[in-house]
Design an enzyme around this catalytic site. Sequence first.
Site, PDB file in Angstrom:
ATOM      1  N   TYR A 145      48.986  53.415 103.945  1.00 14.14           N
ATOM      2  CA  TYR A 145      48.140  54.498 103.397  1.00 14.14           C
ATOM      3  C   TYR A 145      46.706  53.996 103.236  1.00 14.14           C
ATOM      4  CZ  TYR A 145      46.445  57.711  99.704  1.00 14.14           C
ATOM      5  OH  TYR A 145      45.730  58.602  98.941  1.00 14.14           O
ATOM      6  N   LYS A 156      43.155  54.978 105.137  1.00 16.26           N
ATOM      7  CA  LYS A 156      41.972  55.431 104.402  1.00 16.26           C
ATOM      8  C   LYS A 156      40.749  54.593 104.802  1.00 16.26           C
ATOM      9  CE  LYS A 156      43.768  58.847 102.137  1.00 16.26           C
ATOM     10  NZ  LYS A 156      43.397  60.226 102.510  1.00 16.26           N
ATOM     11  N   GLY A 200      49.819  71.081  98.399  1.00 13.37           N
ATOM     12  CA  GLY A 200      49.962  69.775  97.740  1.00 13.37           C
ATOM     13  C   GLY A 200      49.340  69.759  96.357  1.00 13.37           C
TER      14      GLY A 200
HETATM   15  C1  VAH Z   1      48.799  57.585  95.703  1.00 14.38           C
HETATM   16  N1  VAH Z   1      47.981  59.458  94.406  1.00 14.38           N
HETATM   17  O1  VAH Z   1      49.327  57.164  94.685  1.00 14.38           O
HETATM   18  C2  VAH Z   1      47.673  58.609  95.549  1.00 14.38           C
HETATM   19  C3  VAH Z   1      46.331  57.941  95.287  1.00 14.38           C
HETATM   20  C4  VAH Z   1      45.060  56.051  94.215  1.00 14.38           C
HETATM   21  C5  VAH Z   1      46.403  56.708  94.455  1.00 14.38           C
HETATM   22  O2  VAH Z   1      45.642  57.708  96.466  1.00 14.38           O
HETATM   23  O3  VAH Z   1      49.129  57.245  96.811  1.00 14.38           O
END
Ligand code: VAH
Length: 324
Positions: free
Chosen positions: A147, A151, A15
């Site tokens: 997401y 987290k 990645g």
């Molecule tokens: C995203 N690059 O865009 C990641 C990141 C703060 C953004 O966690 O999902």
Amino acid sequence: MSKTMKRILVTGATGQIGSELTIELRKRYGGDTVVAAGHRRKPSEKLFSSGPFEYVDVTQKGEVEKVVEKYDIDTIYHLAAVLSAVGEKNPQLAWHVNMNGLYNVLEVAREHSMVRVFWPSSIAVFGPEAPRINTPQDTVLIPRTMYGVTKVAGELLCNYYFLRLGLDVRSVRYPGIISSETPPGGGTTDYAVEIFYEAIKKKRYTCFVRGDTVLPMMYMPDCIKAAIDLMEADLSRIKCRTSYNVTGMSFSVGELVAEIKKYIPEFECEYMPDFRQKIADSWPMSIDDSVAREEWSWKPTHDLVAMTKDMIEKLTKRFAKGSL
Ligand code: VAH
């Protein structure tokens, strides 16, 4: 492998962050002591030829266990994850990979003589209820993306594994990461990387957020520095076991366009906001990372001017060689 040497596993090694972190760790500790693990993407020639590579599906505990035992791993940088934009298209996949992957890594680490773990959280943990300017280390966390939910949940899981089970797991909340080697895979901040590739190849870019969108960002050298500095910090200095705010810079897309135009004057950017605008608008515009600076001497090295200069130089070279 001798017992004294570090034996590091990097998941998500194909990645955006994992690919460059693996190369840096191999430079510092030796190629053979850093095992790169990927799942879907084929490794680059550079990654494949500079040390051990294994295909590992982190959602399968047995596969994580097998690689940890095969190489007698003592440290895991767990980067495999589904990012925010892809996660909003498939929230069930994001939960499955991000939560079961992290749980498996923490469990295998606990069951194998307390392997140490680095795990990246994100500024995506913050939602609109948190202050958007200089967002503090401790504030309300009500993210609007799956997401972000994974987290927040991941930070609580890591904190539990440290407090209740004694696992030395450490974490930082990354902002958007800008890099020149491996394109990002499905994040809301991908525009800050794509814009450079398009500016050099086509001298034009259609951005998926508005020009006045401001987000916190970090250049890859600082991203890698944060992970390694945190993992090398003396245990006694680490007081936060959810995740540390860190950042490099904040800028609007318009400010980034103006900086790129210093090198490519004819560059044009147009704006066609899509679903990712709403995600970006729910995130902080700037981050207070004073706790990380106090506790383990965090300090970024690249601002917008330095980052843009280096990105243009590196990508221009790759374009000239036909590898962009
Ligand atoms: C995203 N690059 O865009 C990641 C990141 C703060 C953004 O966690 O999902």
